[in-house]
Structure formats: C-alpha cells, structure tokens
Design an enzyme around this catalytic site. Sequence first.
Site, PDB file in Angstrom:
ATOM      1  N   SER A 170      23.514 -19.806 -11.748  1.00  0.00           N
ATOM      2  CA  SER A 170      23.066 -18.513 -12.256  1.00  0.00           C
ATOM      3  C   SER A 170      23.953 -18.062 -13.431  1.00  0.00           C
ATOM      4  CB  SER A 170      23.038 -17.486 -11.123  1.00  0.00           C
ATOM      5  OG  SER A 170      22.323 -16.320 -11.494  1.00  0.00           O
ATOM      6  N   ASP A 271      11.759 -18.780  -9.090  1.00  0.00           N
ATOM      7  CA  ASP A 271      12.820 -18.100  -9.828  1.00  0.00           C
ATOM      8  C   ASP A 271      12.208 -17.426 -11.058  1.00  0.00           C
ATOM      9  OD1 ASP A 271      15.055 -17.242 -11.185  1.00  0.00           O
ATOM     10  OD2 ASP A 271      16.066 -19.195 -11.191  1.00  0.00           O
ATOM     11  N   HIS A 301      15.655 -18.401  -6.312  1.00  0.00           N
ATOM     12  CA  HIS A 301      16.943 -18.235  -6.979  1.00  0.00           C
ATOM     13  C   HIS A 301      18.046 -18.093  -5.926  1.00  0.00           C
ATOM     14  CE1 HIS A 301      19.253 -17.425 -10.632  1.00  0.00           C
ATOM     15  NE2 HIS A 301      20.031 -16.714  -9.841  1.00  0.00           N
TER      16      HIS A 301
END
Length: 330
Positions: A170, A271, A301
């Site tokens: 991320s 995501d 995610h």
Amino acid sequence: MNRNPPTSPDLPCTLRFFLFILTFVLNTARRSNGTVNRPFLKVFDSKASPSNKRDVKTTDVMVDPSRNLWFRLFVPTTTTTTKLPVIIYFHGGGFVFFSANSTLFEGICRRLALNLPAIVISVNYRLAPEYRYPSAFEDGFDVLKFVDTANFEGFPSNADLGRCFLAGDSAGGNIAHHVAVMAGEHEFSKVKVIGIIGIQPFFGGEERTESETKLKNALILSLEITDWYWKAFLPVGEDRDHPVVNVFGPRSDAVLGINFPASIVFVAGFDPLKDWQKRYCEGLKKAGKEVYMIEYPNAFHGFYCFPQLKEWLLLVEEVKDFIEKQSAAQ
C-alpha cells in the site's frame, strides 16, 4: 437477467468481522480536521517485541534517535551459511498508521524472512500528518544508506547486499518506488538495488478511475479514506496530481533513470486502487523498465496480512521466483 458484479470478495465470516472492526478503529482515529487520535489508536495497535523465536530472530536497530528512525531486522535462523537477499520493507497504513513493530506488519516480515528466505529490514519511518511528504521517503533512503555501511550489531554475515530489494505494501509500495528513484542517483559502496516488490502500491490522481467509482465503499479502503490519506500526507494545498501520487501523471517528468530496477506489482480484484496500479505498470513499461503484474481477482486491499488466504501463499511463490530471476541476471 443481468446482475451487477459483486463489490466485495467472498470471505469467511470471522475475517469479514475482523476487517469491519479494523475499519471502524481506523476511521474513528481519523479526525475531520486532518489529525489523528493516536492515544485511541494505541489501544488497538498491538506491538510485537523483538524476539529470538526458533525460526526467525528479530532485533531493533536505531539509525537516528533525533527523529526516532529505526528498523526491525528479521534474520531467519534456519539458513546461516547460504547468502540471502536483503529486503528493505516499508509497511502500509496510508502514510498515517502503524509502525515496524505493529503486530500485523511484524507478522508479514517474519513470514517473508522465513519462507523466501531473506534478510528483512522493516523501516519505522515517520508518519503523517505530523510529518508530511517527503519525510517518509527521506527516512527510507537514509536507512538504505545506513545499511550500506553494514556497520551495526546483529547484521548477519550471510546477507548479500548486492541483491537488495525494496518492498512495501500500500503506502509502503509508494515509498519503495520513490526510494528506488532516489537510490538510482546515489553511489553505494555495497548496496545494489535489483528489484522492487510492490504489494498493492498506493498511487492515485485527481481523475476518478472506474475501479475507484465501482469500489468506492470497499473493505478497509474506501474512496473517502484514500482522499483523507493523501490530504494528510501531501504538502498543504497540494492535490492528487502531485508527482508523488500520480507518478506518470500530468505534473510528472517520468524520468526514472538507467538504474531503476525491475518491478513486480501485485493487484487485487476488489481493490479500488487497482486501476492506478495497472497504470503504474503501463508507465513503467513505456519508460522501458522491466515489470511483472500479478492480479488476484478475489483479493481485497490488505489481503497479504492474512496468511490463511491462498493469495498469500501464491504471493510468496511469485516473490521467490522474482528474486531468483533478478538474482540470476546479476
């Protein structure tokens, strides 16, 4: 009859409940004025102490006490003579949450160290909004220069600094990219960065992509949350077309340099950031860089935090293959 495609993956009830609680905690810690309620978050962000567990030994190494810059070193004890690659890891959390000793991310690095195997260095970089861009990038680059000296207690003799990989999930994937750009312009004595491992890297832009629109209320990472993260991280007054966000966007010179390494990028079907991650891969290809994109259609995610998911096992095997391929090319 036409049916709308699902907007969330098929997950066990226990995992879905955990994600609900985690999302609630992070949302509650975010204040509307752009600050973070860190005392509240501290109650829920459990920490793992350094340990000498059977398979992986961990120690904390201070780099600069004036800014509390340190890293956690993960050394697999099952392999002591074979030369191992070194992975510099940057944790996720929107540039705002968590740390190198947060239980979630300590677990990721421990599993990578054991299963690849590799020497893993998890960077405890400064967090926004208290420390905005470029603080996290400066911290990451300074750790890389510190490791280049290999002059600290506990650094294993079988660490191969000539096979160094920058990795992150991320927001950490965004940091890995930008530290790689910085590293390409620096002359190291021992470190050679030969790959980037981007796990659902956090990129974006002012434009709203199809995945952001369709998955705007996704698990863990809604569109409202991503906007809040960027506002907390960027210099005051900047927008999401800043080059640190939209790396191949209208304000980016897109110059990566000859030393920018090969990349592997992991994308998840649920995501909201997946379209930006795909554009990132396209941008790397257009720049003449080696890139491999791996997509898991049923993943969300943050799936990499949960080793019980099959996608985690698949990711480990893909990272192994990537490391082997890049190592063989040296």
